[in-house]
Design an enzyme around this catalytic site. Sequence first.
Site, short mmCIF file in Angstrom:
data_model
loop_
_atom_site.label_atom_id
_atom_site.label_comp_id
_atom_site.label_asym_id
_atom_site.label_seq_id
_atom_site.Cartn_x
_atom_site.Cartn_y
_atom_site.Cartn_z
N GLY A 100 0.76 -1.25 0.00
CA GLY A 100 0.00 0.00 0.00
C GLY A 100 0.79 1.29 0.00
O GLY A 100 0.21 2.35 0.22
N TRP B 116 2.09 2.98 -2.50
CA TRP B 116 1.63 3.89 -3.56
C TRP B 116 0.25 4.47 -3.19
O TRP B 116 -0.02 5.63 -3.43
CB TRP B 116 1.57 3.18 -4.92
CG TRP B 116 2.91 3.07 -5.59
CD1 TRP B 116 4.12 3.06 -4.98
CD2 TRP B 116 3.17 2.98 -7.00
NE1 TRP B 116 5.12 2.96 -5.91
CE2 TRP B 116 4.56 2.90 -7.16
CE3 TRP B 116 2.36 2.93 -8.12
CZ2 TRP B 116 5.17 2.79 -8.41
CZ3 TRP B 116 2.96 2.82 -9.38
CH2 TRP B 116 4.35 2.77 -9.52
N ASP C 15 -5.75 -5.37 -5.40
CA ASP C 15 -4.65 -6.35 -5.27
C ASP C 15 -5.25 -7.73 -5.00
O ASP C 15 -6.36 -7.85 -4.49
CB ASP C 15 -3.68 -5.98 -4.15
CG ASP C 15 -2.30 -6.61 -4.35
OD1 ASP C 15 -1.36 -5.91 -4.74
OD2 ASP C 15 -2.17 -7.85 -4.14
N ASP D 48 -8.23 -9.83 -8.99
CA ASP D 48 -7.17 -10.16 -9.93
C ASP D 48 -7.26 -9.19 -11.12
O ASP D 48 -8.32 -9.10 -11.75
CB ASP D 48 -7.41 -11.61 -10.39
CG ASP D 48 -6.30 -12.12 -11.28
OD1 ASP D 48 -5.52 -11.31 -11.81
OD2 ASP D 48 -6.23 -13.36 -11.45
N ASP E 133 1.89 -1.03 -10.20
CA ASP E 133 3.24 -1.42 -9.77
C ASP E 133 3.31 -2.94 -9.66
O ASP E 133 4.07 -3.49 -8.88
CB ASP E 133 3.50 -0.75 -8.40
CG ASP E 133 4.93 -0.90 -7.94
OD1 ASP E 133 5.83 -1.03 -8.79
OD2 ASP E 133 5.16 -0.90 -6.71
N LYS F 221 4.79 -0.36 -14.04
CA LYS F 221 6.13 -0.94 -13.89
C LYS F 221 6.41 -1.86 -15.08
O LYS F 221 5.55 -2.65 -15.48
CB LYS F 221 6.19 -1.74 -12.59
CG LYS F 221 7.46 -2.56 -12.51
CD LYS F 221 8.03 -2.71 -11.16
CE LYS F 221 7.29 -3.62 -10.23
NZ LYS F 221 7.74 -3.37 -8.86
N1 SAM Z 1 2.86 -0.63 -5.14
C1 SAM Z 1 2.89 -1.47 -3.96
C2 SAM Z 1 3.32 -0.63 -2.80
O1 SAM Z 1 3.81 0.48 -3.02
O2 SAM Z 1 3.14 -1.05 -1.66
C3 SAM Z 1 3.82 -2.64 -4.15
C4 SAM Z 1 3.30 -3.62 -5.16
S1 SAM Z 1 4.11 -5.16 -5.09
C5 SAM Z 1 5.64 -4.80 -5.82
C6 SAM Z 1 3.34 -6.10 -6.33
C7 SAM Z 1 1.91 -6.50 -6.02
O3 SAM Z 1 1.35 -7.02 -7.22
C8 SAM Z 1 1.76 -7.61 -4.98
O4 SAM Z 1 1.07 -7.12 -3.86
C9 SAM Z 1 0.92 -8.68 -5.71
O5 SAM Z 1 -0.07 -9.27 -4.89
C10 SAM Z 1 0.28 -7.86 -6.82
N2 SAM Z 1 -0.17 -8.65 -7.96
C11 SAM Z 1 0.57 -9.50 -8.74
N3 SAM Z 1 -0.24 -10.06 -9.68
C12 SAM Z 1 -1.49 -9.54 -9.51
C13 SAM Z 1 -2.74 -9.72 -10.17
N4 SAM Z 1 -2.86 -10.55 -11.20
N5 SAM Z 1 -3.82 -9.02 -9.73
C14 SAM Z 1 -3.71 -8.19 -8.66
N6 SAM Z 1 -2.55 -7.97 -8.00
C15 SAM Z 1 -1.45 -8.64 -8.41
#
Ligand code: SAM
EC number: 2.1.1.205
Length: 317
Positions: A53, A55, A85, A101, A126, A166
């Site tokens: 969280g 961002w 997420d 998702d 991200d 990203k």
């Molecule tokens: N932007 C976040 C922050 O600042 O705290 C960090 C994000 S983290 C690098 C990547 C996130 O992508 C993870 O929490 C993961 O659960 C989510 N994620 C990956 N594939 C996903 C999908 N298909 N749908 C939703 N979320 C997804």
Amino acid sequence: MGKASRDKRDIYYRKAKEEGWRARSAFKLLQIDEEFNIFEGVKRVVDLCAAPGSWSQVLSRKLYLPAKLSPDSRESNPPLIVAVDLQPMAPIEGVIQVQGDITNARTAEVVIRHFDGCKADLVVCDGAPDVTGLHDMDEFVQSQLILAGLTIVTHILRKGGKFIAKIFRGKDTSLLYCQLKLFFPKVTFAKPKSSRNSSIEAFAVCEDYSPPEGFSEKDLYRLLKEVGSPSGADNLDCSSAWLEGPNKVYIPFLACGDLSGYDSDRSYPLPQVAEGTYKSLDPVQPPIAPPYKRALELKKAANQGIRELGNLSIDSS
Ligand code: SAM
């Protein structure tokens, strides 16, 4: 690596805890904003792949809280922020959470419902899959996640809106660039100062959403495929001819954030009040249900089992 030594080796990890951010990634979004002014005029924003969280915290602090605290807040509604997420995350003021998702088309519908049918001004993503270490594979899975983000964008972003995503730098970066250029006249690949040089990540900053004339969302994948196909899509301003041989497009990466500021690849000494008194802060908000939770529980149980076994053999000796 202990917390104190990570504090020393990773200045943005330490600063994140000091400033109350849940993750060091907050600085990446802040530095992108310094360069591109992405929050200007934003009233509705979607944070895709938002957990834990940081961002969303940036969005709350930059958009929601100033509007809420402003003297005329009673007349105008504060900006709406929706965070999506797979994982749940601890609440953040002004942020509506959707656990879902982003590769599922229904997620876009759920988000739009929160905007009362209106479209977003800004979508940030991200997202990152679990990295395997196999570079080509990771880059491919990451690009699939961006395309899922782009699918959502075509449903929920207003014309003229912005999309920040990203990306992983790799051999298909120019293809991705051309695909994004189909929808945004201005695409810049940015590398914030807080993102390590050793990391393959960078961010696509896509401005002025302008889908092709007569575009229908169901055509998205056909259009994206045309960009990369040998026959090319000559009617597109970024044809496949650009991707090969001497015509190959080399995409510039723009460094952003205060370039004389902290360098994420350097170690910095810890602030010592007196010799040996440095106390490392705890993380602001650890993930509440991370996918690795079960693995940690199993490891803990196994360690405990080994300890108990050790005690048993001491007692019986
Ligand atoms: N932007 C976040 C922050 O600042 O705290 C960090 C994000 S983290 C690098 C990547 C996130 O992508 C993870 O929490 C993961 O659960 C989510 N994620 C990956 N594939 C996903 C999908 N298909 N749908 C939703 N979320 C997804």
